[in-house]
Design an enzyme around this catalytic site. Structure first.
Site, PDB file in Angstrom:
ATOM      1  N   SER A 147      11.491  -7.479 -12.584  1.00 40.71           N
ATOM      2  CA  SER A 147      11.400  -8.574 -13.694  1.00 40.71           C
ATOM      3  C   SER A 147      12.861  -8.891 -14.106  1.00 40.71           C
ATOM      4  O   SER A 147      13.663  -8.225 -14.138  1.00 40.71           O
ATOM      5  CB  SER A 147      10.668  -7.906 -14.866  1.00 40.71           C
ATOM      6  OG  SER A 147      10.642  -8.736 -16.045  1.00 40.71           O
ATOM      7  N   TYR A 166       9.564  -1.048 -20.632  1.00 44.18           N
ATOM      8  CA  TYR A 166       9.487  -1.958 -19.299  1.00 44.18           C
ATOM      9  C   TYR A 166      10.783  -2.344 -18.836  1.00 44.18           C
ATOM     10  O   TYR A 166      10.768  -2.228 -17.377  1.00 44.18           O
ATOM     11  CB  TYR A 166       8.718  -3.224 -20.045  1.00 44.18           C
ATOM     12  CG  TYR A 166       8.451  -4.177 -18.978  1.00 44.18           C
ATOM     13  CD1 TYR A 166       7.390  -4.082 -17.952  1.00 44.18           C
ATOM     14  CD2 TYR A 166       9.019  -5.356 -18.761  1.00 44.18           C
ATOM     15  CE1 TYR A 166       6.987  -4.858 -17.093  1.00 44.18           C
ATOM     16  CE2 TYR A 166       8.719  -6.376 -17.934  1.00 44.18           C
ATOM     17  CZ  TYR A 166       7.921  -6.075 -17.058  1.00 44.18           C
ATOM     18  OH  TYR A 166       7.486  -7.065 -16.059  1.00 44.18           O
ATOM     19  N   LYS A 170      12.040  -1.477 -14.899  1.00 44.91           N
ATOM     20  CA  LYS A 170      12.563  -2.377 -14.072  1.00 44.91           C
ATOM     21  C   LYS A 170      13.784  -2.259 -13.701  1.00 44.91           C
ATOM     22  O   LYS A 170      14.050  -2.562 -12.689  1.00 44.91           O
ATOM     23  CB  LYS A 170      12.084  -3.868 -14.431  1.00 44.91           C
ATOM     24  CG  LYS A 170      10.500  -4.140 -14.930  1.00 44.91           C
ATOM     25  CD  LYS A 170       9.698  -3.824 -13.408  1.00 44.91           C
ATOM     26  CE  LYS A 170       8.254  -4.542 -13.865  1.00 44.91           C
ATOM     27  NZ  LYS A 170       7.590  -4.204 -12.516  1.00 44.91           N
TER      28      LYS A 170
HETATM   29  N1  LIG Z   1       3.289 -11.710 -15.847  1.00 46.31           N
HETATM   30  C1  LIG Z   1       4.527 -11.962 -16.062  1.00 46.31           C
HETATM   31  O1  LIG Z   1       5.033 -12.783 -16.570  1.00 46.31           O
HETATM   32  C2  LIG Z   1       5.280 -11.074 -15.127  1.00 46.31           C
HETATM   33  C3  LIG Z   1       6.783 -11.114 -15.346  1.00 46.31           C
HETATM   34  C4  LIG Z   1       7.758 -10.458 -14.613  1.00 46.31           C
HETATM   35  C5  LIG Z   1       7.424  -9.580 -13.988  1.00 46.31           C
HETATM   36  N2  LIG Z   1       5.976  -9.429 -13.693  1.00 46.31           N
HETATM   37  C6  LIG Z   1       5.517  -8.223 -12.807  1.00 46.31           C
HETATM   38  O2  LIG Z   1       4.640  -8.696 -11.879  1.00 46.31           O
HETATM   39  C7  LIG Z   1       3.694  -7.465 -11.554  1.00 46.31           C
HETATM   40  C8  LIG Z   1       2.312  -8.057 -11.810  1.00 46.31           C
HETATM   41  O3  LIG Z   1       2.212  -8.501 -13.230  1.00 46.31           O
HETATM   42  P1  LIG Z   1       0.624  -9.075 -13.778  1.00 46.31           P
HETATM   43  O4  LIG Z   1       1.192  -9.759 -15.041  1.00 46.31           O
HETATM   44  O5  LIG Z   1      -0.017  -9.587 -12.827  1.00 46.31           O
HETATM   45  O6  LIG Z   1       0.482  -7.797 -14.333  1.00 46.31           O
HETATM   46  P2  LIG Z   1      -1.496  -7.447 -14.769  1.00 46.31           P
HETATM   47  O7  LIG Z   1      -2.351  -8.502 -14.856  1.00 46.31           O
HETATM   48  O8  LIG Z   1      -1.403  -6.394 -16.016  1.00 46.31           O
HETATM   49  O9  LIG Z   1      -1.931  -6.486 -13.509  1.00 46.31           O
HETATM   50  C9  LIG Z   1      -1.195  -5.309 -12.994  1.00 46.31           C
HETATM   51  C10 LIG Z   1      -1.987  -4.518 -11.952  1.00 46.31           C
HETATM   52  O10 LIG Z   1      -1.327  -3.399 -11.837  1.00 46.31           O
HETATM   53  C11 LIG Z   1      -2.327  -2.324 -11.782  1.00 46.31           C
HETATM   54  N3  LIG Z   1      -1.961  -1.041 -12.340  1.00 46.31           N
HETATM   55  C12 LIG Z   1      -1.765  -0.602 -13.449  1.00 46.31           C
HETATM   56  N4  LIG Z   1      -1.724   0.667 -13.389  1.00 46.31           N
HETATM   57  C13 LIG Z   1      -1.887   1.122 -12.348  1.00 46.31           C
HETATM   58  C14 LIG Z   1      -1.939   2.253 -11.617  1.00 46.31           C
HETATM   59  N5  LIG Z   1      -1.735   3.364 -12.241  1.00 46.31           N
HETATM   60  N6  LIG Z   1      -2.120   2.452 -10.379  1.00 46.31           N
HETATM   61  C15 LIG Z   1      -2.253   1.287  -9.508  1.00 46.31           C
HETATM   62  N7  LIG Z   1      -2.256   0.160 -10.184  1.00 46.31           N
HETATM   63  C16 LIG Z   1      -2.076  -0.149 -11.484  1.00 46.31           C
HETATM   64  C17 LIG Z   1      -3.305  -3.083 -12.374  1.00 46.31           C
HETATM   65  O11 LIG Z   1      -4.566  -2.591 -11.937  1.00 46.31           O
HETATM   66  P3  LIG Z   1      -5.852  -1.934 -12.891  1.00 46.31           P
HETATM   67  O12 LIG Z   1      -6.905  -3.059 -12.885  1.00 46.31           O
HETATM   68  O13 LIG Z   1      -6.651  -0.887 -12.031  1.00 46.31           O
HETATM   69  O14 LIG Z   1      -5.427  -1.525 -14.046  1.00 46.31           O
HETATM   70  C18 LIG Z   1      -3.312  -4.455 -12.265  1.00 46.31           C
HETATM   71  O15 LIG Z   1      -3.917  -4.886 -10.938  1.00 46.31           O
HETATM   72  C19 LIG Z   1       3.929  -6.465 -12.532  1.00 46.31           C
HETATM   73  O16 LIG Z   1       4.823  -5.631 -11.770  1.00 46.31           O
HETATM   74  C20 LIG Z   1       4.990  -7.115 -13.681  1.00 46.31           C
HETATM   75  O17 LIG Z   1       5.765  -6.128 -14.132  1.00 46.31           O
HETATM   76  C21 LIG Z   1       5.037 -10.256 -14.333  1.00 46.31           C
END
Ligand SMILES: NC(=O)c1ccc[n+]([C@@H]2O[C@H](COP(=O)([O-])OP(=O)(O)OC[C@H]3O[C@@H](n4cnc5c(N)ncnc54)[C@H](OP(=O)(O)O)[C@@H]3O)[C@@H](O)[C@H]2O)c1
Length: 267
Positions: A147, A166, A170
């Site tokens: 991130s 967080y 990262k």
């Molecule tokens: N959205 C943004 O704006 C943004 C910005 C910068 C970076 N990111 C990064 O992009 C990635 C995806 O983000 P997102 O927004 O799509 O997040 P999200 O919708 O919260 O999805 C997170 C995923 O991680 C899984 N997870 C959580 N705990 C876990 C565990 N213990 N073992 C295995 N899987 C686990 C969740 O699965 P469960 O269904 O099992 O909980 C879910 O599939 C992350 O690394 C996040 O930090 C996102």
């Protein structure tokens, strides 16, 4: 024909990686999820014979080793691209500033635990579990979804002082990626930290607190990108991220890059 494994594939950006990659029938796609019954992914799998859903929790070394064994059984022991995408945060303190964190060792550890377990420890266990497969793959690429919240310049310019565990996690992910890149370069393995942009992955109607938080963040992010209108959709984030992954080579291995393919434009 290429093979991809994606952790945290149940929803959000992870599931969109799976959706876009599985749309190419030449790809073999391994979606790693904690719950095999996650509705979004089982529906996708039923329509794509090239998509395999595997149980795996990145915070549990035994579980992710078993996931790598299951993946090897499907692909014949090899994998081209690993995308470690899983992430968890302690929502109750996500908007706390560093001075608001408690003077309590146990409570502080608990606040950092979800982010460190998924990003830092989970990143190591997942990478090490899948490494034997990557060594036998053709592309030899490992990507950790990171991130811009860990970019020091961005924190300074936007004044984003919250989201401490967080961002710290990262930042740790980014250092680990560079360490892996240094170690694995002689084997021709490329490792990248990839920021996917600011992406709307909330499912359902957003609660008022989230809408308010997004408004605050938008104003802060506009300090570096005045034209920014808001979050992008997972489709755009993943489409651009896949282009960056396709271009990953020994020159860019070890870096943190955005979905735009650089370390200057994060949105
Ligand atoms: N959205 C943004 O704006 C943004 C910005 C910068 C970076 N990111 C990064 O992009 C990635 C995806 O983000 P997102 O927004 O799509 O997040 P999200 O919708 O919260 O999805 C997170 C995923 O991680 C899984 N997870 C959580 N705990 C876990 C565990 N213990 N073992 C295995 N899987 C686990 C969740 O699965 P469960 O269904 O099992 O909980 C879910 O599939 C992350 O690394 C996040 O930090 C996102």
């Amino acid at each position: 024909m290429s093979s991809y494994a994606i952790t945290g594939a149940s929803k959000g950006i992870g599931r969109e990686f799976v959706r876009q990659l599985a749309a190419d029938t030449n790809n073999t796609v391994l979606a790693i999820v904690r719950d095999l019954k996650s509705p979004g992914i089982s529906e996708l799998a039923s329509n794509h014979p090239n998509l395999h859903v595997i149980k795996g929790d990145v915070t549990d070394p035994k579980s992710i080793l078993e996931a790598a064994s299951a993946a090897a059984a499907i692909t014949g022991g090899k994998l081209d691209v690993l995308i470690h995408n899983s992430n968890a945060v302690d929502l109750a303190t996500a908007f706390s500033n560093p001075t608001q964190l408690p003077f309590d060792a146990q409570a502080t550890r608990a606040i950092f635990e979800p982010s460190l377990s998924t990003g830092v420890y989970g990143g190591i266990w997942t990478t090490n579990a899948f490494l034997p497969l990557i060594e036998k793959g053709v592309q030899k690429k490992i990507v950790h979804i990171s991130s811009a919240m860990a970019d020091l310049e961005l924190i300074k310019k936007t004044g984003v002082s919250y989201s401490v565990p967080y961002s710290v996690s990262k930042a740790g992910v980014n250092v680990q990626v560079t360490k892996y890149a240094a170690e694995l370069a002689p084997k021709g393995i490329k490792v990248l930290a990839l920021s996917p942009g600011w992406v709307d992955t909330w499912e359902g109607e957003k609660p008022p607190q989230l809408l308010q938080a997004n408004e605050i963040m938008l104003k802060q992010f506009q300090a570096v990108e005045p034209e920014l209108k808001g979050q992008i959709q997972p489709e755009e984030s993943v489409r651009k991220s896949l282009q960056v992954i396709a271009r990953l080579d020994s020159e860019t291995s070890g870096l943190l890059l955005s979905h735009n393919g650089n370390n200057t434009r994060w949105f």
